[in-house]
Design a protein around this motif. Structure first.
Motif, short mmCIF file in Angstrom:
data_model
loop_
_atom_site.label_atom_id
_atom_site.label_comp_id
_atom_site.label_asym_id
_atom_site.label_seq_id
_atom_site.Cartn_x
_atom_site.Cartn_y
_atom_site.Cartn_z
N THR A 174 0.82 -1.20 0.00
CA THR A 174 0.00 0.00 0.00
C THR A 174 0.86 1.26 0.00
OG1 THR A 174 -0.18 -0.02 2.43
CG2 THR A 174 -1.91 -1.14 1.17
N CYS A 175 0.32 2.32 -0.61
CA CYS A 175 1.00 3.61 -0.73
C CYS A 175 0.15 4.65 0.01
CB CYS A 175 1.16 4.01 -2.19
SG CYS A 175 1.81 2.70 -3.27
N GLU A 176 0.41 4.83 1.29
CA GLU A 176 -0.46 5.65 2.14
C GLU A 176 -0.55 7.10 1.70
OE1 GLU A 176 -0.88 6.98 6.85
OE2 GLU A 176 0.55 5.42 6.28
N PHE A 177 0.53 7.65 1.17
CA PHE A 177 0.55 9.07 0.81
C PHE A 177 0.38 9.29 -0.69
CE2 PHE A 177 3.68 8.82 4.50
CZ PHE A 177 2.67 8.91 5.44
N ASP A 178 -0.04 8.24 -1.40
CA ASP A 178 -0.25 8.37 -2.84
C ASP A 178 -1.60 7.83 -3.30
OD1 ASP A 178 1.27 9.67 -4.77
OD2 ASP A 178 2.93 8.25 -4.63
N GLY A 179 -2.37 7.24 -2.37
CA GLY A 179 -3.70 6.76 -2.73
C GLY A 179 -3.71 5.64 -3.73
N ARG A 180 -2.77 4.70 -3.60
CA ARG A 180 -2.63 3.62 -4.58
C ARG A 180 -1.92 2.43 -3.96
NH1 ARG A 180 1.38 7.33 -8.25
NH2 ARG A 180 -0.43 7.21 -9.62
N VAL A 181 -1.72 1.38 -4.74
CA VAL A 181 -0.93 0.24 -4.28
C VAL A 181 0.11 -0.10 -5.33
CG1 VAL A 181 -2.75 -0.74 -2.83
CG2 VAL A 181 -2.55 -1.48 -5.22
N ALA A 182 1.21 -0.71 -4.89
CA ALA A 182 2.27 -1.18 -5.77
C ALA A 182 2.22 -2.70 -5.81
CB ALA A 182 3.63 -0.70 -5.27
N ILE A 233 1.32 -0.09 -10.81
CA ILE A 233 0.73 0.72 -9.76
C ILE A 233 -0.76 0.81 -10.04
CG2 ILE A 233 0.59 3.05 -8.79
CD1 ILE A 233 3.13 1.77 -7.95
N ILE A 234 -1.58 0.63 -9.01
CA ILE A 234 -3.03 0.70 -9.17
C ILE A 234 -3.57 1.82 -8.30
CG2 ILE A 234 -5.23 -0.52 -8.94
CD1 ILE A 234 -3.63 -3.14 -9.17
N ASP A 235 -4.24 2.78 -8.92
CA ASP A 235 -4.85 3.88 -8.18
C ASP A 235 -6.15 3.44 -7.53
OD1 ASP A 235 -2.81 5.44 -9.10
OD2 ASP A 235 -4.02 6.57 -10.54
N MET A 236 -6.42 3.94 -6.34
CA MET A 236 -7.71 3.76 -5.73
C MET A 236 -8.72 4.68 -6.42
SD MET A 236 -7.10 1.40 -3.45
CE MET A 236 -5.94 0.79 -4.71
N PRO A 237 -10.02 4.36 -6.41
CA PRO A 237 -11.01 5.23 -7.04
C PRO A 237 -10.94 6.67 -6.55
CG PRO A 237 -11.99 3.11 -6.57
CD PRO A 237 -10.63 3.10 -5.95
N ARG A 238 -10.60 6.83 -5.29
CA ARG A 238 -10.31 8.16 -4.76
C ARG A 238 -8.93 8.10 -4.14
NH1 ARG A 238 -13.89 11.87 -0.53
NH2 ARG A 238 -12.34 13.54 -0.29
N ARG A 239 -8.02 8.92 -4.61
CA ARG A 239 -6.63 8.85 -4.15
C ARG A 239 -6.44 9.74 -2.92
NH1 ARG A 239 -2.49 9.91 -8.75
NH2 ARG A 239 -1.10 9.57 -6.95
N ASN A 240 -6.63 9.18 -1.76
CA ASN A 240 -6.37 9.89 -0.50
C ASN A 240 -4.87 9.86 -0.24
OD1 ASN A 240 -9.17 10.40 0.21
ND2 ASN A 240 -9.33 8.18 0.52
N LYS A 241 -4.29 11.03 0.02
CA LYS A 241 -2.83 11.14 0.10
C LYS A 241 -2.31 11.59 1.45
CE LYS A 241 -2.36 12.13 -4.85
NZ LYS A 241 -1.75 13.03 -5.86
N ARG A 242 -3.18 11.80 2.41
CA ARG A 242 -2.70 12.19 3.74
C ARG A 242 -2.59 10.96 4.65
NH1 ARG A 242 -4.65 13.85 8.74
NH2 ARG A 242 -6.79 13.41 8.08
N MET A 243 -3.69 10.27 4.80
CA MET A 243 -3.69 8.99 5.52
C MET A 243 -4.56 8.04 4.71
SD MET A 243 -4.01 10.20 9.52
CE MET A 243 -3.63 8.58 10.17
N GLY A 244 -4.05 7.63 3.55
CA GLY A 244 -4.81 6.82 2.63
C GLY A 244 -4.66 5.33 2.87
N PRO A 245 -4.39 4.53 1.84
CA PRO A 245 -4.30 3.07 1.99
C PRO A 245 -3.25 2.65 3.02
CG PRO A 245 -4.46 3.67 -0.32
CD PRO A 245 -4.25 4.95 0.43
N GLN A 246 -3.67 1.82 3.94
CA GLN A 246 -2.76 1.39 5.01
C GLN A 246 -2.70 -0.13 5.08
OE1 GLN A 246 -3.74 3.82 8.53
NE2 GLN A 246 -3.61 5.66 7.31
N ASP A 247 -3.32 -0.76 6.07
CA ASP A 247 -3.20 -2.22 6.16
C ASP A 247 -3.94 -2.89 5.01
OD1 ASP A 247 -2.25 -4.56 7.23
OD2 ASP A 247 -3.59 -4.58 8.96
#
Length: 402
Positions: A207-215, A227-241
């Motif tokens: 997960t890429c917490e500050f990019d709203g995506r996963v690697a 790299i796959i973007d989430m439908p909404r790219r949250n970049k402050r505290m985005g994708p985590q666990d």
């Protein structure tokens, strides 16, 4: 949106699990129907322990299924602290703190090794990992490692994968000599931090917490596939666990800013839907039967309980001390419940979680979610590890075992 990225020629994509059953459209919380029978896991990574039940890759980590190594371990809970730079050790029977060990500057997680013989406290600012002997609960000399925010192990056990969050890369180490085997650069994955692996062990999703995506990474070659973007790219505290469903059909991705989960298909190619859970969705844990998925909603002091296969929401538990959704307990202030990271006891009856913002550890009953004990600890408790864990081997983090 799917964005291709490369770190050298990765070649053809490794075999992945069969596509999931039809699912609801992105943005819907409606779960798909019952899971179909799982096909045998194709093209497993050589050297990885075989998947004995394709419908439940966690079947060898059920309640009390300790192996010869973990059976000898001393039951203890290890609590790393990001602010006080130490690891506290708790006796799970008495809930008493039985040890406090300085281990560096900013201790993020306590990570079980692939062979489950060692626990490593990761210090990203101090650039070390501190090994703990789980038979004694005592630390050994620190090992130099670059920026270990988090750490995982390749499913065959040949590599320790250090997640160097600040440097936007993965660093592959020999887990015996701690010599660098190679690096995977992830420049478009700011905040790379958590991971899980496909059932065949060939693909890791980070997960890429500050990019709203996963690697998406090829494990044998160490190459970045996409790299796959989430439908909404949250970049402050985005994708985590992130957590693989028991049948490998999907990955669940906690997105704190989205207040819920994104659901990634099992082949790690696209996001197929969203599941709202609560404010600050962060940590993901399965019960010992791999039937329920626990989601820690850190900013509202709650735990959502989902069906692990379908994602259907079963119930929500509020940790005492929280004011509930939208109340004063929803923020980061001290004095409110802030369930973060942790794990289950070997028998599966208790879920232990760090209280990231209120210097506490919570012990919850996994039957009905009631708070058994609240234990005061140091400042900034984070990736808590309950030991021993069941299973044959560890993939890292705070205890992803299979």
């Amino acid at each position: 949106m799917l964005t291709l990225a490369a770190c050298g020629g990765a070649g053809p994509e490794p075999a992945a699990p069969a596509p999931p059953a039809p699912a609801a459209a992105p943005g819907s919380s409606t779960p798909p129907g019952p899971p179909a029978a799982a096909a045998p896991v194709a093209d497993p990574l050589p050297g990885m322990p075989p998947v004995t039940d394709p419908h439940n890759v966690y079947s060898d980590a059920a309640a009390n299924m300790l192996n010869d190594v973990t059976r000898a371990a001393k039951p203890l809970v290890y609590v790393p602290h990001t602010k006080s730079g130490d690891v506290w050790v708790i006796d799970p029977k008495t809930f008493a703190v039985v040890g406090k060990y300085p281990t560096g500057r900013e201790i993020q997680h306590v990570v079980p090794s692939h062979d489950m013989r060692t626990l490593y406290a990761t210090d990203d600012l101090g650039n070390t990992v501190t090994p703990f002997d789980p038979n004694t609960g005592k630390p050994g000399p620190r090992i130099p490692v670059t920026d270990p925010y988090n750490m995982y192990f390749s499913p065959d056990g040949s590599s320790a994968i250090v997640v160097a969050e600040a440097r936007r890369k993965l660093i592959w180490y020999d887990p015996k000599t701690w010599r660098v085997q190679g690096e995977t650069l992830t420049p478009n994955c700011a905040g790379i931090d958590h991971a899980d692996f496909t059932p065949n062990g060939r693909i890791g999703v980070f997960t890429c917490e500050f990019d709203g995506r996963v690697a998406v990474v090829d494990i044998p070659s160490h190459k970045l596939l996409r790299i796959i973007d989430m439908p909404r790219r949250n970049k402050r505290m985005g994708p985590q666990d992130i957590k693989l469903a028991p049948d490998g059909s999907v990955f669940y991705i906690a997105d704190s800013e989205q207040n819920g989960l994104w659901v990634l298909d099992g082949a790690a190619t696209k996001v197929i839907r969203e599941i709202p859970t609560g404010m600050g969705a962060h940590g993901l844990y399965l019960d010992r039967e791999a039937k329920r998925l626990f989601v820690t909603n850190r900013h509202e002091g709650s735990v959502s309980v989902l069906d692990a296969y379908t994602g259907a929401i079963l119930t929500k538990w509020h940790v005492p001390g929280s004011a509930g959704p939208g109340g004063p307990g929803a923020g980061h202030s001290n004095g409110h419940a802030s369930p973060d990271m942790g794990g289950l006891t070997a028998d599966g009856t208790q879920l232990w979680l760090s209280g990231r913002y209120d210097s506490a550890v919570y012990v919850l009953d996994t039957g009905d979610g009631h708070l058994i004990k609240r234990i005061p600890v140091g400042r900034g408790p984070h990736g808590l590890c309950v030991w021993p864990q069941t299973g044959r081997y560890s993939l890292g983090h705070t205890g992803i075992t299979r």
